[in-house]
Each structure stands twice: as structure tokens, then as C-alpha cells.
Design a protein around this motif. Structure first.
Motif, PDB file in Angstrom:
ATOM      1  N   ARG A  31     -10.650 -73.996 -26.208  1.00  0.00           N
ATOM      2  CA  ARG A  31     -11.547 -73.150 -26.999  1.00  0.00           C
ATOM      3  C   ARG A  31     -10.835 -71.874 -27.450  1.00  0.00           C
ATOM      4  O   ARG A  31     -10.879 -71.508 -28.630  1.00  0.00           O
ATOM      5  CB  ARG A  31     -12.785 -72.791 -26.195  1.00  0.00           C
ATOM      6  N   VAL A  32     -10.162 -71.203 -26.531  1.00  0.00           N
ATOM      7  CA  VAL A  32      -9.483 -69.945 -26.863  1.00  0.00           C
ATOM      8  C   VAL A  32      -8.336 -70.199 -27.850  1.00  0.00           C
ATOM      9  O   VAL A  32      -8.191 -69.479 -28.839  1.00  0.00           O
ATOM     10  CB  VAL A  32      -8.970 -69.247 -25.583  1.00  0.00           C
ATOM     11  N   ARG A  33      -7.557 -71.220 -27.589  1.00  0.00           N
ATOM     12  CA  ARG A  33      -6.397 -71.526 -28.448  1.00  0.00           C
ATOM     13  C   ARG A  33      -6.838 -71.846 -29.871  1.00  0.00           C
ATOM     14  O   ARG A  33      -6.221 -71.376 -30.836  1.00  0.00           O
ATOM     15  CB  ARG A  33      -5.612 -72.688 -27.853  1.00  0.00           C
ATOM     16  N   SER A  34      -7.898 -72.632 -30.020  1.00  0.00           N
ATOM     17  CA  SER A  34      -8.313 -73.028 -31.367  1.00  0.00           C
ATOM     18  C   SER A  34      -9.018 -71.900 -32.125  1.00  0.00           C
ATOM     19  O   SER A  34      -8.866 -71.790 -33.335  1.00  0.00           O
ATOM     20  CB  SER A  34      -9.213 -74.257 -31.303  1.00  0.00           C
ATOM     21  N   ARG A  35      -9.778 -71.071 -31.425  1.00  0.00           N
ATOM     22  CA  ARG A  35     -10.515 -70.000 -32.099  1.00  0.00           C
ATOM     23  C   ARG A  35      -9.645 -68.813 -32.482  1.00  0.00           C
ATOM     24  O   ARG A  35      -9.856 -68.188 -33.516  1.00  0.00           O
ATOM     25  CB  ARG A  35     -11.649 -69.485 -31.214  1.00  0.00           C
ATOM     26  N   TYR A  36      -8.690 -68.460 -31.632  1.00  0.00           N
ATOM     27  CA  TYR A  36      -7.990 -67.186 -31.815  1.00  0.00           C
ATOM     28  C   TYR A  36      -6.498 -67.307 -32.065  1.00  0.00           C
ATOM     29  O   TYR A  36      -5.821 -66.299 -32.228  1.00  0.00           O
ATOM     30  CB  TYR A  36      -8.237 -66.288 -30.596  1.00  0.00           C
ATOM     31  N   ASN A  37      -5.946 -68.506 -32.068  1.00  0.00           N
ATOM     32  CA  ASN A  37      -4.532 -68.714 -32.356  1.00  0.00           C
ATOM     33  C   ASN A  37      -3.634 -67.839 -31.468  1.00  0.00           C
ATOM     34  O   ASN A  37      -2.775 -67.103 -31.941  1.00  0.00           O
ATOM     35  CB  ASN A  37      -4.237 -68.466 -33.832  1.00  0.00           C
ATOM     36  N   THR A  72     -11.405 -59.782 -27.378  1.00  0.00           N
ATOM     37  CA  THR A  72     -12.209 -60.911 -27.830  1.00  0.00           C
ATOM     38  C   THR A  72     -11.970 -62.129 -26.945  1.00  0.00           C
ATOM     39  O   THR A  72     -12.915 -62.835 -26.581  1.00  0.00           O
ATOM     40  CB  THR A  72     -11.877 -61.248 -29.294  1.00  0.00           C
ATOM     41  N   THR A  76     -14.713 -64.140 -24.514  1.00  0.00           N
ATOM     42  CA  THR A  76     -14.916 -65.587 -24.633  1.00  0.00           C
ATOM     43  C   THR A  76     -14.773 -66.261 -23.279  1.00  0.00           C
ATOM     44  O   THR A  76     -15.577 -67.132 -22.917  1.00  0.00           O
ATOM     45  CB  THR A  76     -13.922 -66.188 -25.639  1.00  0.00           C
ATOM     46  N   ASN A  80     -17.867 -68.234 -20.714  1.00  0.00           N
ATOM     47  CA  ASN A  80     -17.786 -69.636 -20.336  1.00  0.00           C
ATOM     48  C   ASN A  80     -18.557 -69.840 -19.033  1.00  0.00           C
ATOM     49  O   ASN A  80     -18.411 -69.085 -18.093  1.00  0.00           O
ATOM     50  CB  ASN A  80     -16.323 -70.046 -20.170  1.00  0.00           C
TER      51      ASN A  80
END
Length: 93
Positions: A31-37, A72, A76, A80
Motif C-alpha cells: 500500500r505504501v509503496r504504490s501510493r507514495y513511490n 503521510t 498511512t 492500518n
């Protein structure tokens, strides 16, 4: 170049096996990797089933952007439901 580093200590109370722990962490990391690069990975306590340490790295040309991104990301992770935030430490270089 500004680099932001953060270590995040998590407690995964519902995990009774390493498999359950990895399922919760995979959800958070994806989730973190895909949302915030950002770069994020489990960096410590791989053999403990209720404790985890994540490392997060952000690179930018502005200190404010790095700080905002790390804030941010931590919000996130806190939101969770599978893991409780124990502590976190940020460093901006």
C-alpha cells in the motif's frame, strides 16, 4: 539532494505465526509503496512473529517535500488495522 529516512517499529498483536505477520506486512508495504513511490522494506526482527521494523527512504530536492512524504507515510501505517505503531524515528540528510 535531500534524503529522508524513517524507521518504524510495529507490534502485530493478531499474528500467531510468521506467515500471518508477513501477510500483514506485505499489505502495509504494498500500500505504501504504490501510493507514495517510496522505498520501504522490513529491516529487522524478521524471525519474531509479533514485532517488525520497517525502513522507509524518500529522495527529493526539497526538505519540506521529504518531511511531508514521511508524515503521510506514517499516518498511512498508523491507519492500518493489522499492526500497532510502537515508535518511529525520522532523519533528514
Amino acid at each position: 539532494m535531500i534524503v529522508g529516512l524513517m524507521t518504524v517499529e510495529l507490534h502485530i498483536g493478531g499474528a500467531t505465526t510468521l506467515k500471518e505477520k508477513r501477510r500483514v506486512l506485505k499489505s502495509i508495504i504494498d500500500r505504501v509503496r504504490s501510493r507514495y513511490n517510496v522505498s520501504i522494506a522490513e529491516v529487522d526482527h524478521q524471525d519474531l512473529w509479533q514485532r517488525a521494523t520497517l525502513g522507509v527512504a524518500v529522495v527529493s530536492n526539497e526538505t519540506g517535500h521529504v518531511s511531508q512524504m514521511l508524515d503521510t507515510v506514517i499516518r498511512t501505517i498508523e491507519g492500518n488495522g493489522g499492526a500497532d505503531l510502537v515508535s518511529y524515528h525520522t532523519e533528514i540528510l
